[in-house]
Design a protein around this motif. Structure first.
Motif, short mmCIF file in Angstrom:
data_model
loop_
_atom_site.label_atom_id
_atom_site.label_comp_id
_atom_site.label_asym_id
_atom_site.label_seq_id
_atom_site.Cartn_x
_atom_site.Cartn_y
_atom_site.Cartn_z
N ALA A 19 28.91 44.17 46.37
CA ALA A 19 30.54 43.62 46.89
C ALA A 19 31.59 44.99 47.55
O ALA A 19 32.19 44.26 48.36
N SER A 20 31.31 46.03 46.89
CA SER A 20 32.12 47.36 47.50
C SER A 20 31.21 47.69 48.50
O SER A 20 31.80 48.77 49.52
N GLY A 21 30.22 47.14 48.73
CA GLY A 21 29.85 47.68 50.51
C GLY A 21 30.13 46.80 51.76
O GLY A 21 30.52 46.47 51.14
N TYR A 22 29.31 47.81 52.48
CA TYR A 22 29.72 47.14 53.83
C TYR A 22 29.24 45.59 53.83
O TYR A 22 29.66 45.12 54.53
N GLY A 23 28.04 45.48 52.84
CA GLY A 23 27.39 44.01 53.51
C GLY A 23 27.85 43.15 52.83
O GLY A 23 28.57 42.16 52.91
N GLY A 24 29.01 43.38 52.08
CA GLY A 24 29.51 42.91 50.53
C GLY A 24 30.93 42.45 51.51
O GLY A 24 31.24 41.08 51.39
N THR A 43 30.30 42.08 42.52
CA THR A 43 30.03 42.54 41.31
C THR A 43 30.39 44.50 42.01
O THR A 43 30.65 44.26 43.33
N SER A 44 30.68 45.38 41.37
CA SER A 44 30.74 46.59 41.97
C SER A 44 30.66 47.11 40.26
O SER A 44 31.71 47.14 39.86
N ARG A 45 30.10 47.93 40.29
CA ARG A 45 29.94 49.38 39.16
C ARG A 45 30.67 49.92 39.49
O ARG A 45 31.25 49.69 38.13
N ARG A 46 31.10 50.90 40.83
CA ARG A 46 31.61 51.60 39.86
C ARG A 46 33.28 51.12 39.84
O ARG A 46 34.21 51.71 39.44
N GLY A 86 24.06 41.98 47.94
CA GLY A 86 24.43 43.86 49.39
C GLY A 86 24.12 44.80 48.68
O GLY A 86 24.66 45.97 48.80
N LEU A 87 22.40 44.49 48.22
CA LEU A 87 22.32 46.10 47.53
C LEU A 87 20.95 46.60 47.52
O LEU A 87 20.54 46.35 48.59
N PRO A 88 21.13 48.21 47.49
CA PRO A 88 19.87 48.42 47.81
C PRO A 88 18.33 47.75 47.92
O PRO A 88 18.38 47.43 46.35
N GLY A 199 24.71 51.80 55.25
CA GLY A 199 25.30 51.50 53.89
C GLY A 199 26.85 52.59 54.14
O GLY A 199 26.84 53.55 55.07
N ILE A 200 27.77 52.16 53.08
CA ILE A 200 29.50 52.61 52.73
C ILE A 200 29.42 54.17 52.72
O ILE A 200 29.89 54.31 52.34
N GLU A 201 28.30 54.46 51.83
CA GLU A 201 28.24 55.96 51.09
C GLU A 201 27.68 56.84 52.27
O GLU A 201 26.35 56.51 53.51
N ASP A 324 25.50 42.69 66.33
CA ASP A 324 26.02 43.37 65.38
C ASP A 324 25.31 43.07 64.32
O ASP A 324 25.21 41.92 63.60
N ASN A 325 24.91 44.46 63.69
CA ASN A 325 23.74 44.68 62.43
C ASN A 325 25.03 43.71 61.08
O ASN A 325 24.20 43.59 60.55
N LEU A 326 26.16 44.05 61.37
CA LEU A 326 26.70 43.83 59.81
C LEU A 326 26.56 42.24 60.36
O LEU A 326 27.18 41.64 58.97
N1 LIG Z 1 24.29 48.00 57.33
C1 LIG Z 1 23.70 47.47 57.97
O1 LIG Z 1 23.45 47.14 58.86
C2 LIG Z 1 22.17 46.28 57.22
C3 LIG Z 1 21.76 45.55 57.51
C4 LIG Z 1 21.23 44.10 57.02
C5 LIG Z 1 20.87 44.80 56.12
N2 LIG Z 1 21.28 45.59 55.01
C6 LIG Z 1 20.41 45.24 54.16
O2 LIG Z 1 22.16 45.34 53.06
C7 LIG Z 1 21.98 45.62 51.56
C8 LIG Z 1 23.13 46.04 51.46
O3 LIG Z 1 23.12 47.38 52.36
P1 LIG Z 1 24.81 48.36 52.89
O4 LIG Z 1 24.80 48.48 54.12
O5 LIG Z 1 26.05 47.13 52.23
O6 LIG Z 1 24.63 49.20 51.66
P2 LIG Z 1 26.28 49.83 50.83
O7 LIG Z 1 27.11 49.97 52.17
O8 LIG Z 1 25.40 51.00 50.32
O9 LIG Z 1 26.13 49.18 49.50
C9 LIG Z 1 25.77 48.53 48.85
C10 LIG Z 1 26.22 48.37 47.34
O10 LIG Z 1 25.64 48.18 46.82
C11 LIG Z 1 26.23 48.16 45.16
N3 LIG Z 1 24.96 49.07 44.04
C12 LIG Z 1 24.28 50.40 44.98
N4 LIG Z 1 23.37 51.05 43.64
C13 LIG Z 1 22.91 49.41 42.77
C14 LIG Z 1 22.66 49.28 41.73
N5 LIG Z 1 21.86 49.69 41.33
N6 LIG Z 1 22.62 48.26 40.96
C15 LIG Z 1 23.93 47.75 41.67
N7 LIG Z 1 24.81 47.42 42.26
C16 LIG Z 1 24.54 48.48 43.56
C17 LIG Z 1 27.18 49.18 45.80
O11 LIG Z 1 28.40 49.45 44.63
P3 LIG Z 1 28.66 49.74 43.00
O12 LIG Z 1 27.90 51.34 43.35
O13 LIG Z 1 30.15 50.21 43.03
O14 LIG Z 1 27.89 49.39 41.88
C18 LIG Z 1 27.57 48.78 46.64
O15 LIG Z 1 28.71 47.54 46.43
C19 LIG Z 1 20.76 47.15 51.89
O16 LIG Z 1 19.54 46.81 50.83
C20 LIG Z 1 20.71 47.38 53.20
O17 LIG Z 1 18.90 47.76 53.78
C21 LIG Z 1 22.16 46.45 55.71
#
Ligand SMILES: NC(=O)c1ccc[n+]([C@@H]2O[C@H](COP(=O)([O-])OP(=O)(O)OC[C@H]3O[C@@H](n4cnc5c(N)ncnc54)[C@H](OP(=O)(O)O)[C@@H]3O)[C@@H](O)[C@H]2O)c1
Length: 357
Positions: A19-24, A43-46, A86-88, A199-201, A324-326
């Motif tokens: 939930a700390s990422g964009y999708g979350g 959840t967010s590990r960090r 919302g995880l990788p 993603g957010i990184e 909107d991709n998000l």
């Molecule tokens: N961005 C888009 O437009 C989009 C659209 C459709 C689908 N997606 C997919 O949706 C997923 C999430 O995308 P996002 O853009 O939200 O990514 P993001 O912004 O990078 O967020 C990823 C999240 O996953 C957590 N995380 C990373 N590694 C992890 C692990 N090994 N175990 C548990 N938690 C972990 C991170 O938080 P912590 O490191 O703090 O735990 C963070 O909260 C991806 O698979 C992406 O391909 C993305």
């Protein structure tokens, strides 16, 4: 259809992993005002132990008492009815496995690419690694979460693979044609995405000075969403061997995907016939809006809409689609799926207008 919604008016409890990422974050934004769901854990590990609003200040006033927990076990302690992940990719499949080992009946919506394909070799070829639980790809347990293609199956689904963002735009542009046998050759697919798709990184490719005034192509003819598009369309009648030529582009915007498809039509197919196909296909699809002029990202930004237009000349259809991709490409589509999974109205919590500009 079986309704899993509580009968006593209580709201269903939703957990959000990653939930700390964009999708979350975007899932939390949509759930903040949803009449049928409440967020019970994140959840967010960090960020474990930190308030959600410290990480996502735009959510202040909505989640002031919500604090991140670290992993699956802590999330399940909040007794969710469903979890949005919302995880990788790769990590998502392992996470789903961990959640289901403790709570086999839990409903899941996976935003990653880990449960969209039906073949471990295809997954390896497109995601660059072995799937951690390849049996899940062939189990038939995961429904592909594009309601416009698959609504009835989603109404009974326990496990949903939310589509990719590029895939959502392409599929909504192609579905009416595939269903009616109107695709006669290779499909050309050009689509421009905003930087939040990564993603957010921060990464070199999403760094503002590198991205802001620029357009470039990447993963030409090799994007990982291609096989899920072809798989979904094959279930709608397209020959799975149909070549699908995709050129993704990164554009100078944060949100949005603008899709252009070039489709060879059967001889003599008129624009009126193609427009009629789209109108018929989406007559009962509340989030697909057919437009006369070009769709625009601005008009769908922050919404669950996909705006589509079609032009026919010289034997081809050019189909344009904006999402909107998000939103429709990710989090609001996940909420649309949750609505269906729990027997709520499909539009519940999701009808908001777009923006201009
Ligand atoms: N961005 C888009 O437009 C989009 C659209 C459709 C689908 N997606 C997919 O949706 C997923 C999430 O995308 P996002 O853009 O939200 O990514 P993001 O912004 O990078 O967020 C990823 C999240 O996953 C957590 N995380 C990373 N590694 C992890 C692990 N090994 N175990 C548990 N938690 C972990 C991170 O938080 P912590 O490191 O703090 O735990 C963070 O909260 C991806 O698979 C992406 O391909 C993305």
């Amino acid at each position: 259809m079986t309704s899993a919604a509580p009968q006593d008016g209580a709201r269903l409890r939703i957990g959000v992993a990653g939930a700390s990422g964009y999708g979350g974050a975007e899932t939390l934004r949509w759930l903040a005002t949803h009449p049928g769901f409440e967020v019970c854990g994140v959840t967010s590990r960090r960020n474990a132990g930190r308030p959600v609003t410290a990480v996502h200040p735009h959510l202040a006033g909505f989640y002031d008492d919500l604090v991140f927990v670290e992993g699956p076990r802590e999330l399940l302690a909040a007794r969710p009815d469903a979890v949005v992940m919302g995880l990788p990719h790769r990590h998502a499949a392992a996470y789903a496995h961990a959640l289901r080992a403790i709570a086999p009946e839990l409903r899941l919506v996976d935003l990653s690419g880990d449960h969209r394909l039906d073949d471990a070799g295809l997954y390896r070829a497109h995601y660059g690694a072995d799937h951690p639980h390849p049996e899940q790809l062939t189990s038939g347990a995961w429904e592909y979460g594009l309601p416009e293609a698959n609504r009835t199956a989603l109404e009974d689904a326990r496990l949903v693979a939310n589509p990719g963002c590029f895939a959502t735009g392409a599929l909504l542009a192609a579905l009416p044609l595939a269903r009616r046998g109107l695709i006669t050759g290779a499909v050309r697919h050009v689509a421009m995405t905003g930087s939040s798709g990564s993603g957010i990184e921060p990464k070199a490719g999403t760094h503002h000075p590198e991205r802001a005034g620029d357009v470039k192509a990447y993963k030409v003819l090799a994007h990982q969403h291609t096989p899920e598009v072809v798989l979904c369309l094959s279930r709608a009648g397209l020959d799975r061997a149909t070549p699908w030529w995709m050129v993704p582009q990164s554009g100078p915007l944060a949100r949005g995907i603008f899709t252009t498809l070039f489709v060879d039509l059967p001889p003599g197919t008129t624009e009126d016939a193609v427009r009629a196909a789209f109108a018929e296909e989406y007559a009962d699809a509340p989030f697909v809006r057919l437009r006369d002029g070009t769709p625009r990202i601005a008009h769908v930004r922050g919404t669950n809409f996909c705006d589509v237009s079609v032009t026919v000349a010289e034997g081809i259809a050019v189909v344009l689609a904006a999402i909107d991709n998000l939103g429709k490409g990710m989090a609001s589509q996940a909420v649309q799926n949750l609505n269906l999974m729990f027997g709520l109205p499909e539009t519940s919590g999701l009808l908001v207008p777009g923006t201009r500009p």
